[in-house]
Enzyme design. Sequence first.
Site, PDB file in Angstrom:
ATOM      1  CD  GLU A  10      84.270  17.081  79.929  1.00 50.48           C
ATOM      2  OE1 GLU A  10      83.186  16.981  80.510  1.00 50.48           O
ATOM      3  OE2 GLU A  10      84.442  17.755  78.901  1.00 50.48           O
ATOM      4  CG  ASP A  63      74.952  17.541  84.062  1.00 51.02           C
ATOM      5  OD1 ASP A  63      75.408  17.578  82.903  1.00 51.02           O
ATOM      6  OD2 ASP A  63      75.654  17.670  85.084  1.00 51.02           O
TER       7      ASP A  63
END
Lengths: 406, 286
Positions: free
Chosen positions: B61, B72
Site C-alpha cells: 500500500e 490518520d
Amino acid sequence: MALADSLNTYRGGADENGHFGLFGGRYVAETLMPLILEVEQAYNACLKDPKFAAELKHLNTHYAGRPSPLYFAERLTEHFGGAKLYFKRDELNHTGSHKINNCLGQILVARRMGKKRIIAETGAGQHGVATATVCARFGLQCVIYMGAKDIERQKPNVFRMRLLGAEVRAVEKGTATLKDAMNEALRDWVANVDDTYYLIGTAAGPHPYPTMVRDFQSVIGEELRTQMQEAEGRLPDSLIAAVGGGSNAIGLFFPFLDDVGVKMFGVEAAGRGLKTGEHAASIAGGAPGVLHGNRTYLLQDEGGQIKDAHSISAGLDYPGIGPEHAWLYFQGRVEYVSATDNEALDAFQLCSKLEGILPALEPSHALAYVMRAAPKLPEDHLMVMNMCGRGDKDVFTVAEALGAKL
Amino acid sequence: MSKVEVRAIDAQGNRITDRFALLKKHKRAGLVAFVTANDPTPGVFMDILEGLPSAGADLIEIGIPFSDPMADGPSIQLSSQRSLKHGTKIDDVLEAVSEFRRSELATPIILMGYYNPIYHYGDQEFAEAAAKAGVDGVIIVDLPPEEAEELNVHLRANGIAMIFLAAPTSSDERLPTILNNASGFVYYVAIAGITGTATADVAAVETAMARMRRHTDLPVVVGFGIKTPEQARAISRHCDAAVVGSAIVDVIAQGLNADGKPDPTLSTKVLEFVKTLATGVHGAWP
C-alpha cells in the site's frame, strides 16, 4: 456565472444525499458514516416534532435574547451619503455573536440522541464560547479544539471557555488554525463514536451539518423579514454578510433567496490582498475540491494540497466555504466580494466612532464592503448588514495592528 | 510487443485476485505493508519499495500524501508532511510505481489517500495514468460508497479495483451498501479511531470477521492498530491479510537524525522490520 435567469427555487437544497448541485455531500471515512447518518435521522425527527421547535424558540427568547434588533445606522448612513443602512444586531445575543443560534439548536439534537460529551472546533473562539455555554447550561462535558495560533490571538475567549467549564485543547499540527482544529475534532469523533456529538459551528462539513446549521441560523433572516416590514413596509434591497465558512451569511440570506429583487453579497477575507496569495477568499482565489466532508471551493495548490488561509480575523481564517455558498455562487444568486485586513480595520474604527458599536473583525469585513458600495447607491436603497459579532474579543488584535500599547 | 509487456497487461486488474489465490494455495495469510510515497526521501523510499516483496510483503500500500489526513494518527501525519516537503505529487507517486513495475510484476500495488488530490488531478486522468503505471487498487479514505461512483466508473474502465473500508460502526444493514460496489478485497478497519493509536482487539476482530464473511466472498484485509509481529500474527489468524502502516512508518521516523536526514542503513532497518512482520503473519494459519 448565471446558468439561467433564475431557478424555480433557490431554497430546495440539500437533496437526500446532502448535495447542493455539485457541492456538499458526505465525504467522510466509513467509521464516521453511520454517525452522520444517525445525526441526520435525529435532526429529521426534531424537524417533525413541534415540541422541539417550541423548546428552541423558548431558549432563543429567554436565554439568547432573540429577536436581535434591527437598527438603523443613522450616522453611518449620513457619512456614506447613499443607501439607507441597517444593522441586524446579532452581536447583542448572549455570548456576543450569532454562533449561539446554532449551538442551542444542535445541543437539543445532541440531548435527544442521548450524547453526554460534546466536541467542537473554533477559530475566533466565538463558536467555542457558544458551545461551552450551552454545555454548561445543559450539564454536558465539553472539549474544544482550537489552533495554537488562534489560542494566542484570542486569549480572552480561551479564558471564557475555561470559565464555562470546557477543556480547550491546543492543536499544534499543520498551520495550527481552524482547519487543523477541525481535523483534530474529526479524529476525536472517530475515536469516541459512542458517547460523543460533534457540534460543528459553521455551515460546512458533511451532510446534514450545512443544512442543519443553515436552518438554525435562518432565524436571523426570518426575523429581519418581519422587522423590515415593520420599519419600512417592504423587503430590503440588499443584504451583506461576512463569509468564512458562511453560517451568519446563509442565515441572513436563506429566507430571501427566492425574493429575486433582494441582492446579496457575501464578503470574503482578502487578507493582505488577493494578489499576495495571503488571504482566506476561497471563491475568489480557490477551486472546487473536497475537504472536511464536503465538496466546495477550497484554497489549494496545483497538487490539490490545501493551502494556508490568512486573515486578521481568526473567524474567517479558513481555506474553504460552506457548500451552499459554493452553489449559490455557481448559480449566480449571491455575489461574492472581498475586503482586506486593512479595509476591515478601517471599518472597525469608523463604526466604533460613528455608531458607538465595536464590531467584531468578521462583520468589519462586511462593513468594509458597505463602505465601498453604500455611497454609490440612492437614498431609498435599503441595505442590511449582519452585525454578527461584537468586537470586544478583538481589541488586542486591533491594538497590535494599529501599533497601540495596552 | 515483448513478452514482459504482454504479461504486464494481462496482469492488470488480476494481480490482487492472483495474489489472494496464491496465498490460499499456500494456506497462509498475507502481509500488506504500508509506506507513504517519498518518505523520508524519494531515494530511500524507492529502496524500501523495491525491497518489500523479498522482505515478505504480499501486497503493498503506498500512501499519497495529503495536507489534511483526517483519519490518520501522528505517525502517518508526519510521514505525509515529510513527503510533501519533497513536493510529492500524484505524478511522482505514479512514476515510483512504474519504476517498481520494471522489475516486479506480481505484487499488487494499492494506492491509499484522500480524495482532493485525485479530484484535482481529474478522476478519469488519474484512473488512466494509474493503470498505465501498474496500480492495481485504490483506497480513498474520505470517499464512502455514497460518493464513490464518480471515480469508480473510471477505475472500473481501467481495470483498477476500488477498495472500500468497513468499520466496527458499519451495521449489518449498511454492509451491503459498502460491499455491492467493492472489488479486489475489503479493508476492515479494526478499531474505531485513527491509524496508529489504539491496539486492535483480537476477539473483536474475530467476531467482526464472522460478520464480514456472511456478507462477502471477497478477501478481507484487516488494518489499523496492528503494530508488532505478534499482533499481526494474532489478527491474521482470522482474516486473509493484515495491514501494518504506522509501525513501519515509525521505523522510518526513528532512523532520521535531528535535521531529518536518513541514516544510511534506514532502508535495511525498515526491511528487517517488515521481515519480522511477515514471519509473524505467514505462520499465523495452522
